[in-house]
Design a protein around this motif. Structure first.
Motif, PDB file in Angstrom:
ATOM      1  N   THR A 111      37.122  37.243  22.185  1.00 32.29           N
ATOM      2  CA  THR A 111      35.984  36.978  21.347  1.00 32.29           C
ATOM      3  C   THR A 111      35.345  35.962  22.032  1.00 32.29           C
ATOM      4  N   ALA A 112      35.606  34.656  22.155  1.00 32.78           N
ATOM      5  CA  ALA A 112      35.112  33.099  23.272  1.00 32.78           C
ATOM      6  C   ALA A 112      35.079  33.990  24.375  1.00 32.78           C
ATOM      7  N   HIS A 113      35.648  34.357  25.021  1.00 31.24           N
ATOM      8  CA  HIS A 113      36.145  34.101  26.365  1.00 31.24           C
ATOM      9  C   HIS A 113      34.659  35.710  27.035  1.00 31.24           C
ATOM     10  N   LEU A 114      34.518  36.961  26.151  1.00 30.72           N
ATOM     11  CA  LEU A 114      34.192  38.150  26.147  1.00 30.72           C
ATOM     12  C   LEU A 114      32.236  37.026  25.728  1.00 30.72           C
ATOM     13  N   ASN A 115      32.302  36.457  25.262  1.00 25.65           N
ATOM     14  CA  ASN A 115      30.983  36.186  24.574  1.00 25.65           C
ATOM     15  C   ASN A 115      30.339  35.357  25.404  1.00 25.65           C
ATOM     16  N   ALA A 116      31.738  34.041  26.016  1.00 27.88           N
ATOM     17  CA  ALA A 116      30.685  33.132  27.213  1.00 27.88           C
ATOM     18  C   ALA A 116      30.637  33.426  28.413  1.00 27.88           C
ATOM     19  N   MET A 117      31.040  34.300  29.202  1.00 29.91           N
ATOM     20  CA  MET A 117      30.525  35.574  30.426  1.00 29.91           C
ATOM     21  C   MET A 117      28.988  35.885  30.375  1.00 29.91           C
ATOM     22  N   ASN A 118      29.179  37.357  29.013  1.00 27.96           N
ATOM     23  CA  ASN A 118      28.202  37.189  28.646  1.00 27.96           C
ATOM     24  C   ASN A 118      26.224  35.856  28.548  1.00 27.96           C
ATOM     25  N   ALA A 119      26.808  35.215  27.518  1.00 32.30           N
ATOM     26  CA  ALA A 119      26.069  33.793  27.657  1.00 32.30           C
ATOM     27  C   ALA A 119      25.625  33.123  28.718  1.00 32.30           C
ATOM     28  N   MET A 120      26.549  33.155  29.755  1.00 34.49           N
ATOM     29  CA  MET A 120      25.885  32.248  30.356  1.00 34.49           C
ATOM     30  C   MET A 120      26.054  33.194  32.293  1.00 34.49           C
ATOM     31  N   HIS A 121      26.261  33.905  32.333  1.00 38.86           N
ATOM     32  CA  HIS A 121      25.356  34.771  33.804  1.00 38.86           C
ATOM     33  C   HIS A 121      24.304  36.193  33.518  1.00 38.86           C
ATOM     34  N   ALA A 122      23.932  35.965  34.547  1.00 33.05           N
ATOM     35  CA  ALA A 122      23.538  37.175  34.914  1.00 33.05           C
ATOM     36  C   ALA A 122      24.103  37.980  35.434  1.00 33.05           C
ATOM     37  N   LEU A 123      24.473  40.041  35.098  1.00 31.94           N
ATOM     38  CA  LEU A 123      25.270  39.701  35.658  1.00 31.94           C
ATOM     39  C   LEU A 123      25.097  41.403  35.777  1.00 31.94           C
ATOM     40  N   PRO A 124      25.651  41.899  37.082  1.00 32.49           N
ATOM     41  CA  PRO A 124      25.389  43.022  37.480  1.00 32.49           C
ATOM     42  C   PRO A 124      25.928  44.952  36.576  1.00 32.49           C
ATOM     43  N   TRP A 125      26.912  43.998  35.867  1.00 28.45           N
ATOM     44  CA  TRP A 125      27.477  45.028  34.893  1.00 28.45           C
ATOM     45  C   TRP A 125      27.055  44.889  33.059  1.00 28.45           C
ATOM     46  N   ASN A 126      27.573  46.095  33.098  1.00 27.20           N
ATOM     47  CA  ASN A 126      27.811  45.638  31.136  1.00 27.20           C
ATOM     48  C   ASN A 126      28.787  45.475  31.133  1.00 27.20           C
ATOM     49  N   LEU A 127      28.666  43.921  30.465  1.00 21.14           N
ATOM     50  CA  LEU A 127      30.327  43.383  29.966  1.00 21.14           C
ATOM     51  C   LEU A 127      30.423  43.665  28.825  1.00 21.14           C
TER      52      LEU A 127
END
Length: 209
Positions: free
Chosen positions: A141-157
């Motif tokens: 959960t923490a790893h997924l959250n950090a990716m979405n919270a820290m980055h602007a991404l071209p895909w839905n994670l």
């Protein structure tokens, strides 16, 4: 029979010598052929090349192998004329092996995973649903959250976890009928926590509520 999604999982062992180029190429080709056949039948293919986290490799070795596997997979998908807009990618995160002496922190896992994806995954892929690969509930959960919270991404994670969703409810249930409601509550909580993580809105404090 009404199926709308299918999944093919290709398992990639990793150590100092593995995987071989032949193994990566064969698995990429199989994933691409499967995806093409799915799309011919109007079924959405979930493409799952999983680099295992069972041994003692460090996070940099995982990055190297995952990057190679994803590049090979997308080259094969291109050659098979798979429409990337119509697939779901289900990859591993870039993470040290379970037996590694040094375990990377949450931010490093998030940074390296996102960088690996940016190096390999076209922006036309609309959805990336991570597997948990044996991580603990909280770590996944923490790893997924950090990716979405820290980055602007071209895909839905998002998440497509097995163990990281099931472990808590199975423990709460323990095979006893009187524990069914507790197991359902545990399953709901893990799903809710990961739902928040897919939006970058999870925190460890929420786990105690």
């Amino acid at each position: 029979h009404g199926a709308r999604f299918a999944k093919w999982r290709a398992v990639i062992d990793i150590d100092a010598r593995r995987p071989s180029a032949g193994s990566v190429k064969a698995n990429a080709h199989a994933l691409a052929r499967y995806a093409a056949m799915c799309q011919e039948e109007n079924i959405v293919p979930i493409v799952e090349p999983e680099v295992l986290m069972d041994l003692d490799h460090d996070i940099n070795r995982c990055f190297e192998v995952t990057e190679y596997v994803l590049k090979s997979t997308f080259q094969a998908l291109y050659e098979m004329r798979v429409q990337l807009e119509g697939i779901v990618l289900k990859p591993n995160m870039v993470i040290a092996g379970r037996k590694a002496k040094v375990q990377a922190g949450v931010d490093e896992v998030a940074e390296k995973t996102v960088q690996c994806l940016k190096n390999t995954v076209p922006s036309t892929v609309t959805g990336i649903a991570f597997l948990s690969g044996g991580q603990s509930d909280i770590d996944a959960t923490a790893h997924l959250n950090a990716m979405n919270a820290m980055h602007a991404l071209p895909w839905n994670l998002t998440f497509s976890y097995g163990r990281a969703l099931q472990a808590a409810p199975q423990k709460a249930w323990s095979g006893k009928e009187e524990n069914i409601e507790a197991a359902q509550a545990a399953f709901y909580k893990r799903a809710h926590m990961n739902g928040l993580a897919s939006l970058g809105q999870w925190s460890r404090e929420l786990e105690d509520k």
